[in-house]
Design an enzyme around this catalytic site. Structure first.
Site, PDB file in Angstrom:
ATOM      1  N   CYS A  38      23.698  21.164  30.040  1.00 55.12           N
ATOM      2  CA  CYS A  38      22.329  20.774  29.699  1.00 55.12           C
ATOM      3  C   CYS A  38      21.557  20.401  30.964  1.00 55.12           C
ATOM      4  O   CYS A  38      22.121  20.007  31.973  1.00 55.12           O
ATOM      5  CB  CYS A  38      22.387  19.586  28.740  1.00 55.12           C
ATOM      6  N   SER A  40      19.870  17.826  31.532  1.00 52.68           N
ATOM      7  CA  SER A  40      20.018  16.418  31.931  1.00 52.68           C
ATOM      8  C   SER A  40      21.205  16.244  32.875  1.00 52.68           C
ATOM      9  O   SER A  40      21.176  15.403  33.773  1.00 52.68           O
ATOM     10  CB  SER A  40      20.189  15.528  30.708  1.00 52.68           C
ATOM     11  N   HIS A  43      19.971  17.241  36.266  1.00 54.76           N
ATOM     12  CA  HIS A  43      19.142  16.238  36.947  1.00 54.76           C
ATOM     13  C   HIS A  43      19.977  15.347  37.854  1.00 54.76           C
ATOM     14  O   HIS A  43      19.518  14.927  38.915  1.00 54.76           O
ATOM     15  CB  HIS A  43      18.416  15.355  35.922  1.00 54.76           C
ATOM     16  N   HIS A  59      27.449  16.042  28.221  1.00 53.91           N
ATOM     17  CA  HIS A  59      27.114  15.113  27.126  1.00 53.91           C
ATOM     18  C   HIS A  59      26.731  15.848  25.851  1.00 53.91           C
ATOM     19  O   HIS A  59      26.198  15.243  24.926  1.00 53.91           O
ATOM     20  CB  HIS A  59      25.962  14.211  27.577  1.00 53.91           C
ATOM     21  N   CYS A 160      23.113  17.661  21.824  1.00 50.57           N
ATOM     22  CA  CYS A 160      21.958  17.236  22.631  1.00 50.57           C
ATOM     23  C   CYS A 160      20.736  18.104  22.352  1.00 50.57           C
ATOM     24  O   CYS A 160      19.795  17.674  21.697  1.00 50.57           O
ATOM     25  CB  CYS A 160      22.268  17.221  24.119  1.00 50.57           C
TER      26      CYS A 160
HETATM   27 ZN   LIG Z   1      21.233  17.056  27.206  1.00 49.60          ZN
END
Ligand SMILES: [Zn+2]
Ligand SMILES: [Zn+2]
Length: 362
Positions: A38, A40, A43, A59, A160
């Site tokens: 993902c 995130s 990041h 996650h 997610c």
């Molecule tokens: Zn995510």
């Protein structure tokens, strides 16, 4: 167990041998079957967000319960589960108010810091999941049980991207039937906002991106109109052309870029709602014109699609099994755990909706 360890920003993850605790009171041990890669996670790899030390990222996952600690009643070994990256305590102000996605119990983070060891030192299990690993330990309140007929790659994405995107439309914005909607950014989250708006019965769903292949995919997920924002220097005007001069009732920002929020707010009509779904870099600021608030425009945030996991995730599973929620088209590629860095590369290059790591078989 084998895990992909993140040690430093802008460096590839490395496959390492990591120790994991046995499930303690109220915890469950889950064997990772599939994990999405993902934005995130990216990041942190890119250094836009910081983590304290070495850690295991990942996650967005689904797996099989291997063992349960004392006092666990919700699941048993052999159950299939989706991991939630916000385990809820069930006791705090937010949980009691029906908003477990905002649960602020510090004990949950403390527990996540003590589950993994690498080279004799504790390392963080990111977001109580840490799914770039063969095993995960989490609170029983960090898993959602799903039926055996649910395929695991598709299930992992609910953990997610799907829950966040579909939830942003259905639960954060509560888009009503017939609504006129625009979505800026058609990656993994944006596509799911689009299909959430479709499920809600939105009238017009305008997809905005700069990558033609993503706009094509957006149409598949329910967009009724597409705009390549590279082709226009006046996005509000392009939106007005489609909405009879009004702007949209609901605009969603799904990139995590402050200027995109400014744009999303600009294309929201008076009385409308602009939802910020993207994960913005630490320290970033968003700029919108103050006088617009006299038009009763609303600017709202979104965490995990405002989901109540135990209620909403099984509903998304059900919609998938009925053929009304497209999860399969989101799975662009299937990779092994060792290929996690390739998953990041492909995501950065905009080549995929999602890469899914197949970490173990059923
Ligand atoms: Zn995510
Ligand atoms: Zn709570």
């Amino acid at each position: 167990m084998k895990a992909a360890v993140f040690q430093e920003a802008n460096k590839p993850l490395t496959i390492e041998d990591v120790d994991i605790v046995d499930p303690r009171v109220g915890e469950v041990l889950v064997r990772t079957v599939c994990s999405g890669v993902c934005h995130s996670d990216l990041h942190f790899v890119d250094g836009l967000w910081q983590l304290p030390s070495a850690c295991v990222l990942g996650h967005e996952a689904a797996g099989i319960v291997e063992a349960v600690g004392d006092g666990v009643t919700y699941v048993k070994p052999g159950d299939r589960v989706i991991m939630s990256f916000r385990p809820f305590c069930g006791k705090c102000y937010y949980c009691l108010g029906g908003r477990p996605n905002l649960c602020s119990d510090p004990e949950i983070n403390a527990a996540a810091a003590t589950r993994l060891q690498w080279k004799g030192k504790p390392i963080l299990q990111f977001a109580s999941v840490g799914s770039f690993a063969e095993m995960m330990v989490t609170s029983e309140n960090g898993v959602v049980k799903i039926p055996d007929e649910m395929p695991m790659a598709e299930a992992s994405l609910i953990g997610c991207g799907v829950m966040t995107g579909v939830g942003a439309a259905l639960y954060t914005a509560q888009v009503p039937g017939g609504a006129e909607v625009a979505v800026i950014g058609c990656g993994g989250i944006g596509l799911n906002i689009i299909q959430g708006a479709r499920l809600a019965g939105a009238g017009k769903i305008i997809a905005i991106d700069i990558v033609p292949s993503k706009l094509e995919l957006a149409t598949k997920f329910g967009a009724t109109h597409t705009i390549n924002s590279k082709d226009t220097d006046n996005l509000p005007e392009a939106i007005q052309d489609i909405t009879g001069g009004m702007g949209v009732e609901y605009a969603f920002e799904a990139i995590g870029v402050p200027d995109a929020v400014t744009q999303a707010f600009a294309i929201t009509r008076a009385g409308g709602t602009c939802v910020v779904v993207g994960m913005h870099p630490l320290g970033s600021q968003i700029s919108v014109p103050g006088p617009d608030f006299l038009q009763e425009k609303k600017l709202v945030g979104c965490m995990y699609g405002s989901t109540r996991f135990r209620e909403h995730m099984p509903k998304l599973v059900d919609l998938f099994l009925q053929g009304r929620l497209d999860l399969t088209s989101l799975v662009s590629r299937r990779l092994k755990l060792e290929d996690v860095n390739e998953g990041f590369r492909a995501m950065k290059a905009g080549e995929v909706a999602r890469s899914v790591l197949e970490i173990s078989s059923l």
